[in-house]
Design a protein around this motif. Structure first.
Motif, PDB file in Angstrom:
ATOM      1  N   GLY A   1     -14.407  16.647  46.633  1.00  0.00           N
ATOM      2  CA  GLY A   1     -14.188  15.415  45.497  1.00  0.00           C
ATOM      3  C   GLY A   1     -13.654  14.784  45.238  1.00  0.00           C
ATOM      4  N   THR A   2     -12.965  14.385  46.784  1.00  0.00           N
ATOM      5  CA  THR A   2     -12.247  13.228  46.967  1.00  0.00           C
ATOM      6  C   THR A   2     -12.912  12.762  49.280  1.00  0.00           C
ATOM      7  OG1 THR A   2     -10.506  14.186  47.934  1.00  0.00           O
ATOM      8  CG2 THR A   2     -10.335  13.582  45.243  1.00  0.00           C
ATOM      9  N   TYR A   3     -12.368  11.784  48.838  1.00  0.00           N
ATOM     10  CA  TYR A   3     -12.319  11.842  50.979  1.00  0.00           C
ATOM     11  C   TYR A   3     -10.693  11.354  51.440  1.00  0.00           C
ATOM     12  CZ  TYR A   3     -17.187  10.599  50.662  1.00  0.00           C
ATOM     13  OH  TYR A   3     -18.678  11.250  49.033  1.00  0.00           O
ATOM     14  N   GLU A   4      -9.634  12.370  50.635  1.00  0.00           N
ATOM     15  CA  GLU A   4      -7.864  12.320  51.056  1.00  0.00           C
ATOM     16  C   GLU A   4      -8.374  13.483  51.678  1.00  0.00           C
ATOM     17  OE1 GLU A   4      -6.657   9.182  50.318  1.00  0.00           O
ATOM     18  OE2 GLU A   4      -8.012   8.079  49.092  1.00  0.00           O
ATOM     19  N   HIS A   5      -7.187  13.304  52.007  1.00  0.00           N
ATOM     20  CA  HIS A   5      -6.655  14.682  52.811  1.00  0.00           C
ATOM     21  C   HIS A   5      -4.798  14.991  51.804  1.00  0.00           C
ATOM     22  CE1 HIS A   5      -8.734  13.383  55.871  1.00  0.00           C
ATOM     23  NE2 HIS A   5      -8.944  14.102  56.197  1.00  0.00           N
ATOM     24  N   GLU A   6      -4.995  16.320  51.727  1.00  0.00           N
ATOM     25  CA  GLU A   6      -4.121  17.007  50.907  1.00  0.00           C
ATOM     26  C   GLU A   6      -2.452  16.138  51.602  1.00  0.00           C
ATOM     27  OE1 GLU A   6      -2.917  20.725  49.069  1.00  0.00           O
ATOM     28  OE2 GLU A   6      -3.628  21.116  51.487  1.00  0.00           O
ATOM     29  N   GLY A   7      -1.429  15.368  51.188  1.00  0.00           N
ATOM     30  CA  GLY A   7      -0.512  14.517  51.795  1.00  0.00           C
ATOM     31  C   GLY A   7      -0.545  13.521  51.767  1.00  0.00           C
ATOM     32  N   THR A   8      -1.128  12.647  51.603  1.00  0.00           N
ATOM     33  CA  THR A   8      -2.151  11.377  51.625  1.00  0.00           C
ATOM     34  C   THR A   8      -2.221  10.840  49.547  1.00  0.00           C
ATOM     35  OG1 THR A   8      -4.420  11.621  51.289  1.00  0.00           O
ATOM     36  CG2 THR A   8      -3.357  11.001  53.720  1.00  0.00           C
TER      37      THR A   8
END
Length: 127
Positions: free
Chosen positions: A114-121
């Motif tokens: 559901g995002t274009y983010e990686h964990e930890g960002t």
């Protein structure tokens, strides 16, 4: 390696569903023209395959994020899709349909569903 129980169940549902008229009607889970009466238009075989691929990639994105043992080629095959090239090798297009980056250790870091983010960002916000 065998698919996880949930991946196998997702694949079974994707494979069983009749996608031939998906853009034209709201289908229940397990739609099959053989048992459902419908007069809706029908997609061409290639259009059905592309629709099914997109469903497999969207589902696969969530599975890959949550299951460190997820195998996208095995999943595509279980969904009734061919994960191989014409030469019989595993196809890179199956892998490249998932959103990930390579971590320094060589593993993949999948984007959070559901995002274009990686964990930890730090998540980006729109203004």
């Amino acid at each position: 390696m065998a698919l996880s129980r949930i991946a196998a169940q997702f694949a079974a549902e994707i494979n069983q569903h009749d996608w031939s008229d998906a853009p034209y009607r709201a289908d229940r889970a397990g739609h099959a023209r053989a048992i459902d009466r419908t007069n809706s238009p029908q997609l061409e075989p290639r259009e059905i395959e592309v629709l099914k691929m997109n469903v497999a990639w969207v589902t696969g994105q969530v599975l890959a994020f949550n299951d460190p043992n997820f195998n996208e080629h095995e999943f595509f095959e279980a969904c009734g899709l061919n994960p191989r090239t014409t030469r019989g090798e595993l196809s890179g297009w199956v892998t490249n349909g998932l959103r990930f980056e390579h971590a320094p250790d060589g593993s993949r870091r999948y984007q959070i569903p559901g995002t274009y983010e990686h964990e930890g960002t730090v998540p980006t916000t729109s203004s």
